[in-house]
Design an enzyme around this catalytic site. Structure first.
Site, PDB file in Angstrom:
ATOM      1  N   ASP A  93       0.808  -1.224   0.000  1.00 35.35           N
ATOM      2  CA  ASP A  93       0.000   0.000   0.000  1.00 35.35           C
ATOM      3  C   ASP A  93       0.838   1.269   0.000  1.00 35.35           C
ATOM      4  O   ASP A  93       0.614   2.176  -0.819  1.00 35.35           O
ATOM      5  CB  ASP A  93      -0.925  -0.001   1.220  1.00 35.35           C
ATOM      6  N   HIS A  94       1.782   1.378   0.938  1.00 33.75           N
ATOM      7  CA  HIS A  94       2.582   2.604   1.004  1.00 33.75           C
ATOM      8  C   HIS A  94       3.472   2.744  -0.222  1.00 33.75           C
ATOM      9  O   HIS A  94       3.631   3.855  -0.757  1.00 33.75           O
ATOM     10  CB  HIS A  94       3.420   2.608   2.283  1.00 33.75           C
TER      11      HIS A  94
END
Length: 801
Positions: free
Chosen positions: A563-564
């Site tokens: 995600d990041h």
């Protein structure tokens, strides 16, 4: 901008880097920049790095594709003059030499910027230009350990487990490119360049799976510094279930999904308790009741059968695929996620085809990495181009005046907008209670949850119902006065709302639309549910992130990767699109698939797998190409230190530190291959030396002796890390409702002309509806109240009380 023109077309980058920093230049080259790799006469070290195929380094090939190459010997007067000639007409200069090295040679960043005031210079080093770790030796393992991710990786009750590949430094390199483009975007508006101190360690802490960043459901709503040591068992969140031909991973989020699963299983009596419809009820009964029933139910079914039926029922399930299955899958073929090409002279391999799509064009592989000095004559002969002089008095923050409409949700959606808000953009989060952002589910009355606060700091919130005609009309009016729209909906959602890119472009031809999704907007898997752990399972990462001595020893339960990492790529894409828009004055549709972030960050490993089938498998903690390299247990609870040996000099240094210098002269340890063959006995020597020491003691002694090492720290240890403190990497977020400031990560670099992010609080739901409607849409309070009454607009609960 034509679909055939990449956003950084016309941007010149001089890339005087190697190692992990080289991938920052590769990312810029993928986006269309003319990136010139500068090498010494013997070539950069990565030309000789493992893994190799037919004498060619695959790491070099994937890091330096899409670049041109020149040889410049900066130890000579002529070479230094040639380097300055290159930077005189460049936009960005990337370098990764030891702190102060270029200045000592007389070609430092100050001289370069005196000659070319618009130049952006980024110094990319392992630990930065300042701080107590400045001269530390680094490695992928050391970064992962020191960032705190290592102690959150691994199966419950087991030792920590290194993630596969080089996810840490690959993620950090993308953020280096983001930082350089931020400075370039500002330089194009102000006429003044910048100097960036980029620490890969800082960026790994910020980006890979940040201990003080927005977290997913695997943390069960707790700040990561509250998680107990020792890889606690959170497997019930995204359980992995065996079946006939492998494993599947699932996530049952809602009562509706639970009921669908219960019905599919034939409504077994032992699962009829209504309490199981609640998430907490399922957690409490997972091991005793639910897991055995599901294991029994799936035992005679294949992955495809389970995934297909689950999709019909609206249940989130993904298969655990292997790397070879991914390379052969219809979905990645349909999406052209990989391409087969000559990546080095005489070496044809499969290579990932880029993080992003701009319009109909991928920002992926175009041509192989250069041979040593392949373009020296042509590049040095190119005529100098004068830089236009621009002097504008603009705000110190590079994105001042840029407006972003943020429709993103959960982690990847929130973090993309947050990265832009940190740099001065007016980021407006559009949301409504009927389809509330899952990250808000932990909000308390009049208090924003911890995780949401970190991921949505600095934004404003507008309560708007996009499913009403009036709401769409208001959204259109906002699009008309905005620059960027961010989404991470399931593909097709914007079109179903009547808000496709063509429709947005008709309102505002300069609009930039970012569409982030799990598996991509096209292909047979495009509509699969996009929870991060299911992405990891589907694309083969979970199968790699495993203790190799145990078939079901999967170790990725606590991470929220990618995600990041995907959010950083998306934010970088936005800056590239803004730079491209300055040239063309038209917007762009930018698409990102989270699964392709994984592919790109394992590019070397996938290329090798295509050449040597069976190499991309779970490898655990031991370094593959030299020894002793791995994870070693220290004194204390859950206490470990990583050590990396890469070459004869490293081995000699290690033998001195552990008090056995005679080992370096023994013929059975003469080469890296010899040492790997005798790994067990070398590991035993390191274990004997290190076991009485704490991780920090071991790290400091090894680093003092010139050996790359890192203590496997826990999240709470980052609060007292002296290097992070010296470099101001943690700030205090004053979030209403909390007694103390929340620790928040800063970044992405230390700029000379751009201030560090201003930590502004995250908004309550719909807290800024009135202000935004008055300010941007010229609406009166009575008009706003009328639209609130008919459900088009929403106000904060404090206004509704």
């Amino acid at each position: 901008m034509s679909d055939n023109v990449l956003p950084l077309d016309g941007v010149r980058v001089i890339d005087f880097t190697d190692g992990p920093a080289g991938y920052a230049g590769r990312f810029l080259a993928d986006l269309g920049a003319d990136v010139v790799l500068v090498e010494p006469t013997e070539g950069v070290a990565s030309r000789r790095a493992q893994p190799q195929h037919n004498g060619k380094s695959l790491r070099f090939a994937t890091t330096h594709a899409n670049k041109r190459g020149v040889v410049v010997d900066v130890t000579t007067v002529e070479g230094r003059a040639n380097l300055l000639q290159l930077t005189d007409t460049a936009d960005i200069f990337l370098e990764s030499h030891p702190a102060g090295h270029l200045t000592e040679l007389g070609v430092g960043q100050q001289l370069m910027r005196e000659r070319n005031p618009r130049l952006v210079v980024a110094s990319v080093t392992d630990f930065g230009q300042t701080g107590p770790y400045r001269d530390y030796r680094a490695s992928e393992a050391a970064f992962v350990a020191l960032s705190s991710l290592l102690t959150r990786s691994g199966a419950p009750g087991r030792e920590p487990l290194m993630p596969p590949g080089e996810l840490a430094t690959q993620t950090a390199a993308v953020d280096v490119a983001f930082a350089a483009m931020l400075a370039l975007f500002k330089a194009q508006r102000s006429g003044r360049g910048d100097y960036l101190d980029c620490s890969l360690f800082d960026l790994v802490v910020q980006d890979l799976d940040p201990g003080f960043g927005m977290a997913g459901t695997a943390t069960m709503g707790q700040p990561l510094y509250n998680m107990p040591p020792g890889r606690p068992d959170v497997r019930m969140m995204y359980p992995i279930i065996p079946c006939v031909d492998g494993y599947v991973r699932m996530f049952i989020a809602s009562a509706k999904q639970w009921r669908a699963l219960f019905n599919w299983m034939g409504e077994p009596e032992e699962l009829a308790d209504p309490a199981l419809e609640q998430l907490i009820g399922r957690f409490m009964n997972w091991s005793a009741k639910i897991q055995p029933a599901i294991v029994s139910f799936f035992a005679d079914k294949t992955r495809d059968e389970i995934v297909s039926r689950a999709a019909e029922l609206g249940i989130a399930v993904g298969p655990l695929n292997t790397a070879s299955e991914i390379l052969a899958s219809d979905h990645v073929r349909e999406r052209q996620s990989f391409t087969r090409a000559e990546i080095a002279p005489g070496v044809e391999a499969v290579i990932p085809n880029g993080y992003l799509e701009f319009g109909d064009r991928r920002t992926g592989f175009r041509y192989r990495a250069p041979e040593l000095g392949e373009h020296t004559e042509a590049v040095l002969a190119e005529a100098s181009q004068s830089q236009p002089s621009v002097t504008a008095d603009i705000d110190a923050r590079p994105l001042a005046g840029i407006r972003v409409l943020d429709l993103g949700v959960i982690v990847v959606g929130a973090e993309t907008g947050r990265a832009l808000a940190d740099q001065g953009a007016d980021v407006i989060k559009l949301e409504n209670r009927a389809f509330i952002d899952g990250a808000r589910q932990a909000d308390a009355p009049n208090k924003v949850s911890y995780s949401f606060s970190l991921g949505n700091r600095g934004k404003r919130s507008l309560g708007l119902n996009l499913r009403s005609q009036a709401g769409k009309e208001l959204f259109g009016r906002l699009v008309a006065c905005s620059d960027v729209v961010l989404t991470n909906f399931k593909p097709g959602t914007l079109e179903s709302l009547g808000l496709s890119f063509d429709e947005l472009k008709a309102i505002n031809p300069r609009i930039i639309l970012v569409e982030s999704s799990a598996m991509g907007s096209t292909g047979s898997w495009s509509k699969r549910m996009g929870y991060g752990p299911l992405v990891r399972a589907t694309v083969g990462l979970t199968a790699l992130w495993r203790h190799p001595d145990k078939p079901d020893g999967f170790g990725d339960d606590q991470t929220v990767y990618p995600d990041h990492a995907a959010a950083r790529a998306g934010a970088a894409g936005v800056i590239a699109a803004l730079i491209g828009r300055k040239r063309s004055d038209v917007g762009q549709r930018l698409r990102l698939a989270q699964m392709e972030t994984v592919f790109c960050q394992l590019a070397t490993e996938y290329a090798r797998e295509s050449l040597e089938s069976g190499t991309l498998v779970a490898k655990g903690n031991s370094g593959e190409f030299d020894a002793p390299s791995g994870l070693y247990e220290c004194v204390g609870e859950d206490s470990y230190c990583v050590v990396t040996v890469n070459g004869d000099a490293d081995f000699a240094n290690l033998t001195k530190v552990i008090g056995q210098p005679e080992l370096a002269g023994q013929p059975e340890y003469a080469t890296a291959a010899d040492r790997v063959a005798h790994r067990d006995e070398l590991d035993a020597a390191v274990n004997k030396w290190i076991s009485p020491l704490t991780p920090r003691e071991a790290q400091e002694r090894l680093q003092a002796g010139g050996v790359a090492a890192g203590a496997a720290v826990h999240v709470k240890d980052l609060l007292t890390d002296p290097h992070l403190a010296a470099r101001r990497q943690l700030g205090g977020l004053l979030q209403p409702g909390y007694d103390q400031p929340l620790e928040a990560l800063m970044g992405p670099a230390q700029f000379e002309n751009i201030p560090e992010p201003e930590l502004r609080p995250a908004p309550m739901m719909a807290a800024d509806t009135r202000d935004i409607c008055r300010e941007l849409l010229g609406m009166s309070d009575s008009e706003i109240d009328e639209l609130v009454a008919n459900g088009t607009l929403e106000l904060a609960n404090t206004e509704n009380q």
